[in-house]
Design a protein around this motif. Structure first.
Motif, PDB file in Angstrom:
ATOM      1  N   MET A   1       0.851  -1.191   0.000  1.00  0.00           N
ATOM      2  CA  MET A   1       0.000   0.000   0.000  1.00  0.00           C
ATOM      3  C   MET A   1       0.886   1.240   0.000  1.00  0.00           C
ATOM      4  N   THR A   2       0.652   2.144  -0.916  1.00  0.00           N
ATOM      5  CA  THR A   2       1.457   3.349  -1.035  1.00  0.00           C
ATOM      6  C   THR A   2       1.050   4.376   0.012  1.00  0.00           C
ATOM      7  N   THR A   3       1.905   5.396   0.138  1.00  0.00           N
ATOM      8  CA  THR A   3       1.601   6.471   1.078  1.00  0.00           C
ATOM      9  C   THR A   3       0.322   7.197   0.690  1.00  0.00           C
ATOM     10  N   ALA A   4       0.120   7.372  -0.614  1.00  0.00           N
ATOM     11  CA  ALA A   4      -1.102   8.032  -1.082  1.00  0.00           C
ATOM     12  C   ALA A   4      -2.344   7.228  -0.699  1.00  0.00           C
ATOM     13  N   LEU A  10      -7.048   7.105   5.391  1.00  0.00           N
ATOM     14  CA  LEU A  10      -7.174   7.871   6.624  1.00  0.00           C
ATOM     15  C   LEU A  10      -8.218   8.974   6.464  1.00  0.00           C
ATOM     16  N   LYS A  11      -8.190   9.661   5.327  1.00  0.00           N
ATOM     17  CA  LYS A  11      -9.194  10.701   5.077  1.00  0.00           C
ATOM     18  C   LYS A  11     -10.594  10.110   5.046  1.00  0.00           C
ATOM     19  N   HIS A  12     -10.705   8.913   4.480  1.00  0.00           N
ATOM     20  CA  HIS A  12     -12.005   8.247   4.419  1.00  0.00           C
ATOM     21  C   HIS A  12     -12.533   7.972   5.836  1.00  0.00           C
ATOM     22  N   LEU A  13     -11.674   7.458   6.719  1.00  0.00           N
ATOM     23  CA  LEU A  13     -12.094   7.174   8.089  1.00  0.00           C
ATOM     24  C   LEU A  13     -12.393   8.463   8.851  1.00  0.00           C
TER      25      LEU A  13
END
Length: 426
Positions: A1-4, A10-13
């Motif tokens: 999984m990339t940093t993006a 994280l933004k989704h959560l």
């Protein structure tokens, strides 16, 4: 999984958490604000009633005892509220699976949202009272210890919610009554009604040894009231609980069994249609009943009728949690309202999902599916609809196809499928 990807997840959560906090209080109205205030202040009534009983029967009274009891009830109610909401919203896990990246974690966050807001407001009112009355302490180190206790309990609550979700989806219990009974026992043997000096030392050790909730309450009491660092006995319990829950979660399969019952095949002939170049064309590979679990393919997301136990929330609240984008949410509302204008669906959206008739559930599921970006497969969702409703579905499906060129497939009983075919040139 990339940093993006991690950042996007994280933004989704974070968006899920924002929706969870707003759950039960939006839209802002007199009713919702009144319910919020009642939820914050009702613990005062409980503490007052218990204080009267203790003073009358056991001759135990005093301002210090009342404040400690109030603090204990606020703390216990936070965990109880999270567990009860998890039981009532367990069905959201399956409903949200096509929409949210982490349906189980998202359901846990939603379950914790409103109780956490109530806890924060209750503590926000209690601490100024302690400072104004000269009770408790206000030094910065002690405040940090209090935040430490809050963090530990928040983590425990999250694990508790996951456990309740697992037990509900696997039908270990069918209502939240076992949750109430468990917390009633926890409340009786926790230092809420009694204080440690009230009972013999041996009894105190027994109760605190087998009751991890006592350690949390002691941490709050020591930090916010007595001005002492909380006992680190909380940590061994936390580590042990984490190990137990982590081992259990390795065996958890939240997808099956589920609270949403499978939509049984009626035995009637079914047809599968795919929208291509503006025409509904038969797809005979999916017409056979024995292929009802076949993957939809073409990057489609399958949507089936919602049968069984749905979460205790309104249709409007459900759409607000499923769609973080306002435009998509507004589109879902428009589609749902347009499916059957004669039924005044804008009013129906404010009803609780468990009381929805099956045909209204199917319309809501269709509206959410067609508002979602990407290809969809409406599997048996048109079976209970009237011809006029099917034509409205046809129009909404064509609009989705034109907007994003997303592939669409529908499987339905032969009569319902034919209404789509006949209306292809409308």
């Amino acid at each position: 999984m990339t940093t993006a990807d991690r950042t996007s997840n994280l933004k989704h959560l974070v968006r899920v958490a924002g929706s969870a906090v707003a759950f039960r209080i939006l839209p802002v109205s007199t009713r919702n604000m009144a319910l919020l205030l009642v939820s914050v202040f009702d613990v005062l009534l409980y503490a007052g009633a218990f204080s009267v009983v203790l003073s009358t029967i056991f001759s135990l009274s005093g301002w210090d005892r009342f404040i400690l009891m109030l603090l204990g009830l606020i703390v216990v109610r936070w965990s109880l509220g999270c567990a009860v909401q998890a039981s009532r919203l367990a069905g959201f896990t399956e409903i949200s699976r096509p929409f949210l990246r982490y349906p189980v974690v998202s359901t846990a966050i939603v379950a914790m949202g409103h109780p956490t807001l109530i806890f924060a407001l209750s503590m926000g009112l209690l601490i100024p009272v302690l400072l104004l009355t000269g009770s408790g302490v206000s030094s910065t180190p002690i405040i940090w210890w209090g935040l430490y206790a809050v963090g530990v309990q928040a983590f425990w609550n999250f694990l508790l919610v996951l456990l309740v979700l697992y037990m509900r989806t696997h039908r270990w219990f069918v209502s939240e009554m076992p949750v109430f009974l468990g917390f009633a026992l926890l409340l009786i043997i926790s230092p809420v009604f009694y204080q440690f000096p009230d009972i013999p030392l041996a009894a105190s050790r027994i109760l605190t040894s087998f009751n991890p909730g006592s350690h949390l309450l002691a941490a709050y009491h020591n930090a916010l009231w007595f001005g002492r660092a909380p006992s680190l006995e909380v940590l061994p319990w936390t580590v042990a609980f984490v190990i137990i829950v982590a081992a259990a979660m390795l065996r958890m399969r939240f997808g099956q069994p589920t609270l949403l019952a499978s939509f049984g095949e009626s035995g009637a002939r079914v047809e599968t249609l795919t929208l291509r170049s503006g025409l509904w064309l038969h797809d005979h590979d999916y017409d056979h009943d024995h292929d009802h679990d076949q993957a939809p393919g073409e990057g489609l997301t399958r949507f089936r009728p919602w049968r069984g136990e749905l979460p205790w929330m309104t249709g409007r609240e459900l759409l607000r949690l499923l769609f973080h984008d306002r435009d998509e949410r507004a589109r879902a509302v428009r589609i749902f309202t347009g499916l059957s204008p004669r039924d005044q669906e804008d009013v129906t959206l404010d009803l609780l999902l468990p009381v929805f008739p099956d045909r209204i559930r199917d319309r809501l599921c269709c509206a959410a599916a067609l508002a979602k970006p990407g290809g969809v497969f409406l599997d048996r969702l048109l079976d209970l609809m009237e011809p006029e409703d099917i034509q409205n579905i046809n129009l909404a499906a064509r609009n989705k196809r034109q907007d994003g060129n997303a592939p669409l497939r529908v499987r339905a009983r032969a009569g319902a499928a034919q209404h789509l075919v006949r209306g292809r040139n409308h």
